[in-house]
Design an enzyme around this catalytic site. Structure first.
Site, PDB file in Angstrom:
ATOM      1  N   ARG A   1       0.518  -8.831  13.490  1.00 21.57           N
ATOM      2  CA  ARG A   1      -0.223  -8.033  12.709  1.00 21.57           C
ATOM      3  C   ARG A   1      -1.144  -8.305  11.640  1.00 21.57           C
ATOM      4  O   ARG A   1      -2.150  -8.049  11.408  1.00 21.57           O
ATOM      5  CB  ARG A   1       1.168  -6.985  11.979  1.00 21.57           C
TER       6      ARG A   1
ATOM      7  N   ARG B   1      -9.064   1.119   9.418  1.00 23.15           N
ATOM      8  CA  ARG B   1      -8.577  -0.288   9.841  1.00 23.15           C
ATOM      9  C   ARG B   1      -9.633  -1.203  10.615  1.00 23.15           C
ATOM     10  O   ARG B   1      -9.181  -2.039  11.029  1.00 23.15           O
ATOM     11  CB  ARG B   1      -7.272  -0.150  10.499  1.00 23.15           C
TER      12      ARG B   1
ATOM     13  N   LYS C   1       0.668  -1.194  -0.137  1.00 25.74           N
ATOM     14  CA  LYS C   1       0.085   0.040  -0.073  1.00 25.74           C
ATOM     15  C   LYS C   1       0.907   1.300   0.032  1.00 25.74           C
ATOM     16  O   LYS C   1       0.676   2.198  -0.913  1.00 25.74           O
ATOM     17  CB  LYS C   1      -1.035   0.080   1.175  1.00 25.74           C
TER      18      LYS C   1
ATOM     19  N   ARG D   1      11.582  -5.945   3.928  1.00 25.72           N
ATOM     20  CA  ARG D   1      11.428  -4.853   3.653  1.00 25.72           C
ATOM     21  C   ARG D   1      12.224  -3.737   4.520  1.00 25.72           C
ATOM     22  O   ARG D   1      12.446  -4.019   5.831  1.00 25.72           O
ATOM     23  CB  ARG D   1       9.844  -4.329   3.900  1.00 25.72           C
TER      24      ARG D   1
HETATM   25  P1  AMP Z   1       1.335   0.496   8.791  1.00 29.52           P
HETATM   26  O1  AMP Z   1       2.425   1.523   8.665  1.00 29.52           O
HETATM   27  O2  AMP Z   1       0.233   1.187   8.033  1.00 29.52           O
HETATM   28  O3  AMP Z   1       1.604  -0.609   8.721  1.00 29.52           O
HETATM   29  O4  AMP Z   1       0.943   0.901  10.237  1.00 29.52           O
HETATM   30  C1  AMP Z   1       1.789   0.862  11.413  1.00 29.52           C
HETATM   31  C2  AMP Z   1       1.044   0.647  12.771  1.00 29.52           C
HETATM   32  O5  AMP Z   1       0.443   1.667  13.088  1.00 29.52           O
HETATM   33  C3  AMP Z   1       0.022  -0.199  12.766  1.00 29.52           C
HETATM   34  O6  AMP Z   1       0.518  -1.719  13.066  1.00 29.52           O
HETATM   35  C4  AMP Z   1      -0.865   0.165  13.983  1.00 29.52           C
HETATM   36  O7  AMP Z   1      -0.410   0.006  15.298  1.00 29.52           O
HETATM   37  C5  AMP Z   1      -0.836   1.713  13.707  1.00 29.52           C
HETATM   38  N1  AMP Z   1      -1.810   1.901  12.880  1.00 29.52           N
HETATM   39  C6  AMP Z   1      -1.787   2.611  11.512  1.00 29.52           C
HETATM   40  N2  AMP Z   1      -2.927   2.860  11.144  1.00 29.52           N
HETATM   41  C7  AMP Z   1      -3.649   2.804  12.028  1.00 29.52           C
HETATM   42  C8  AMP Z   1      -5.237   2.783  12.148  1.00 29.52           C
HETATM   43  N3  AMP Z   1      -6.122   3.309  11.113  1.00 29.52           N
HETATM   44  N4  AMP Z   1      -5.951   2.252  13.223  1.00 29.52           N
HETATM   45  C9  AMP Z   1      -5.157   1.810  14.281  1.00 29.52           C
HETATM   46  N5  AMP Z   1      -3.807   1.591  14.313  1.00 29.52           N
HETATM   47  C10 AMP Z   1      -3.236   2.153  12.925  1.00 29.52           C
END
Ligand code: AMP
Length: 223
Positions: free
Chosen positions: A179, A96, A21, A135
């Protein structure tokens, strides 16, 4: 097309961790000239800056859990109301949870704007795990690399700006499984929320970065 007549594209890139993404959102925001709003990137900046939100979020990010909905919804409100988002946006990592999706619908209705499309990027669990564990990202410019497929001359330095490449703490093997489970149990139901609204499209995200970008551009009618 002039700026006045150009269609404002408001897009959500949806999918499991590791599907690409962030990589696609960065490329598409450059091509389409619209802002990329990554809630994960924003949270990591808050953590790095030691803000109140960052202090609350750090242990949650490190454990692979989700930050509470009220904090996330408050954060996204500010970004969607900012002038930068007026010409369109790509949301990456939000919503999410179904509660986040419902709040987003209310917020957009208040702002008088509509989402064009939610693109569900699809890959198998094994591919997601492989991508996450190989990554790395540049500390300086944020470019994301895959250590297996990107053939980096120096795996510790960014090929674009020379910045240091690092692995996110939550991309370590012990957190990756957590995750993905959180995605499957809490986030995946968001797909049917948008399916019912009739704006969900799916793209096979197992191909090359370039292929996936072209497929998404065809879907949004910009190719
Ligand atoms: P990402 O970089 O999108 O994988 O996000 C990294 C981490 O940020 C996730 O594993 C969550 O802990 C937190 N996070 C990001 N976006 C959200 C969201 N919309 N709702 C809740 N936690 C989030």
């Amino acid at each position: 097309m002039t700026n006045d007549t150009k269609q404002k594209i408001r897009l959500i890139l949806f999918g499991p961790p590791g599907v690409g993404k962030g990589t696609q959102a960065k490329i598409l925001s450059g091509i389409l000239g619209i802002v990329h709003i990554s809630t994960g990137d924003i949270l990591r900046q808050e953590v790095a800056g030691g803000t109140d939100l960052g202090k609350k979020a750090k242990s949650i990010l490190d454990s692979g859990q989700l930050v509470p909905d009220d904090l996330m919804i408050g954060m996204i409100k500010n970004y969607l109301r900012s002038p930068g988002a007026e010409n369109g946006f790509i949301l990456d990592g939000f919503p999410r949870t179904v509660a986040q999706a419902e709040s987003l619908s209310r917020l957009l209705a208040d702002l008088g704007i509509k989402l064009n499309m939610v693109i569900s990027m699809e890959i198998g669990r094994d591919t997601a795990i492989k991508r996450l564990s190989s990554r790395v990202a540049c500390r300086r410019c944020g470019t994301i690399y895959n250590l297996i497929t990107d053939n980096l001359e120096d795996p510790s330095r960014c090929g674009k700006c020379g910045g240091e490449l690092f692995q996110r703490d939550d991309d370590k093997p012990e957190i990756i499984g957590k995750r993905l489970s959180v995605y499957e149990s809490i986030t995946e139901p968001v797909k049917s929320y948008y399916g019912k609204l009739g704006i969900l499209r799916a793209v096979d995200a197992s191909g090359t970065v370039e292929n996936v970008t072209q497929n998404i551009l065809s879907m949004v009618g910009s190719k």
